[in-house]
Design a protein around this motif. Structure first.
Motif, short mmCIF file in Angstrom:
data_model
loop_
_atom_site.label_atom_id
_atom_site.label_comp_id
_atom_site.label_asym_id
_atom_site.label_seq_id
_atom_site.Cartn_x
_atom_site.Cartn_y
_atom_site.Cartn_z
N ARG A 213 17.96 -22.17 -21.30
CA ARG A 213 19.34 -23.03 -21.16
C ARG A 213 19.18 -23.58 -22.98
O ARG A 213 20.09 -23.58 -23.51
CB ARG A 213 19.40 -24.07 -20.36
CG ARG A 213 19.04 -23.64 -19.15
CD ARG A 213 20.35 -22.54 -18.33
NE ARG A 213 20.10 -22.13 -17.17
CZ ARG A 213 20.99 -21.49 -16.46
NH1 ARG A 213 21.79 -20.66 -17.08
NH2 ARG A 213 20.70 -20.91 -15.28
N GLN B 271 20.03 -20.94 -25.43
CA GLN B 271 21.54 -20.68 -25.26
C GLN B 271 22.20 -22.10 -26.45
O GLN B 271 23.12 -21.83 -27.04
CB GLN B 271 22.13 -20.93 -24.15
CG GLN B 271 21.92 -19.55 -23.41
CD GLN B 271 22.58 -19.57 -22.06
OE1 GLN B 271 22.40 -20.44 -21.18
NE2 GLN B 271 23.42 -18.40 -21.82
N HIS C 45 28.17 -27.23 -22.11
CA HIS C 45 27.13 -26.30 -21.31
C HIS C 45 27.05 -26.42 -19.91
O HIS C 45 26.50 -25.34 -19.23
CB HIS C 45 25.95 -25.96 -22.22
CG HIS C 45 25.92 -25.94 -23.49
ND1 HIS C 45 25.94 -24.63 -24.13
CD2 HIS C 45 26.46 -26.79 -24.69
CE1 HIS C 45 26.09 -24.42 -25.46
NE2 HIS C 45 26.41 -25.66 -25.73
#
Length: 230
Positions: free
Chosen positions: A24, A27, A225
């Motif tokens: 994560r 990203q 996100h």
């Protein structure tokens, strides 16, 4: 190029079939950093709960830089002796550190754990005098919910960690204390009261991302996100 090293215990290494908060974070940085970066470290694997060995490459999405220094059942006690070589060999610039639960649960009290934090920081700086570090407090967990003496040790350690981050912060080698993940709920954000599920992974990554964005201007806000699918 900035080199980020995730450092942690079972919540950071993750187990077979998971994305991990490391994914994560990758990203997030890929979307917001605006410059070249890498995840670095001496290890790449996940922990396999079926075999009890940290030898799995079965990531939910293996197509990312998987390097880290994390271990199932490892804490400040275990990784302080390893951090200098890991920083030196990987040429890490930023350490994203989530440790303490294992130490307090099995090895050292809050004061002793804090001493290991000092040793860790000194060792990392011996390998790179300009290393930057983001330190995450021990996050909520199921043992602290039912074990009052343990919960008190966690609270004391988190206070000591905050003081350490303030006292040892240096202009050339900054220390940031990340905030506990916003609205973290062990019943909704973990699969067993301790280890993060997809929602928990996002919240752990967010804690580091927000600290770096607010403290150093690295990357951007993470909120967008959190709505991503697992």
């Amino acid at each position: 190029m900035l080199r980020f090293m995730p450092v942690g215990d079972s919540m950071t290494i993750g187990s077979a079939g998971e994305h991990t908060w490391r994914y994560r974070m990758w990203q997030h940085l890929r979307a917001t950093h605006g410059g070249p970066f890498r995840l670095v470290g001496p290890r790449e694997t996940l922990y396999d709960q079926a075999t009890g060995a940290a030898d799995s490459y079965e990531y939910a999405d293996p197509d990312f830089p998987r390097a880290h220094l994390a271990g199932w059942g490892e804490g400040w006690h275990h990784l302080s002796p390893l951090i200098a070589d890991a920083v030196r060999d990987s040429r890490a610039d930023v350490l994203l550190v989530s440790l303490g639960l294992i130490d307090l649960g099995f090895y050292t009290n809050a004061t002793q754990t804090s001493e290991n934090v000092h040793a860790f920081i000194a060792a990392a700086r011996s390998a790179n005098p300009r290393i930057s570090m983001v330190l995450l407090p021990v996050i909520p967990n199921i043992r602290a919910e039912s074990d009052a003496p343990f919960a008190r040790e966690v609270a004391l350690f988190n206070d000591l960690l905050a003081k350490t981050a303030a006292n040892l912060d240096e202009p050339g080698s900054p220390l940031l204390l990340a905030s506990l993940p916003h609205s973290y709920d062990i019943h909704a954000d973990t699969y067993d009261g301790t280890h993060p599920n997809a929602a928990g992974e996002h919240k752990l990554a967010s804690a580091f991302a927000e600290a770096m964005h607010q403290g150093w201007g690295v990357g951007g806000p993470y909120e967008s996100h959190l709505a991503e699918s697992a």
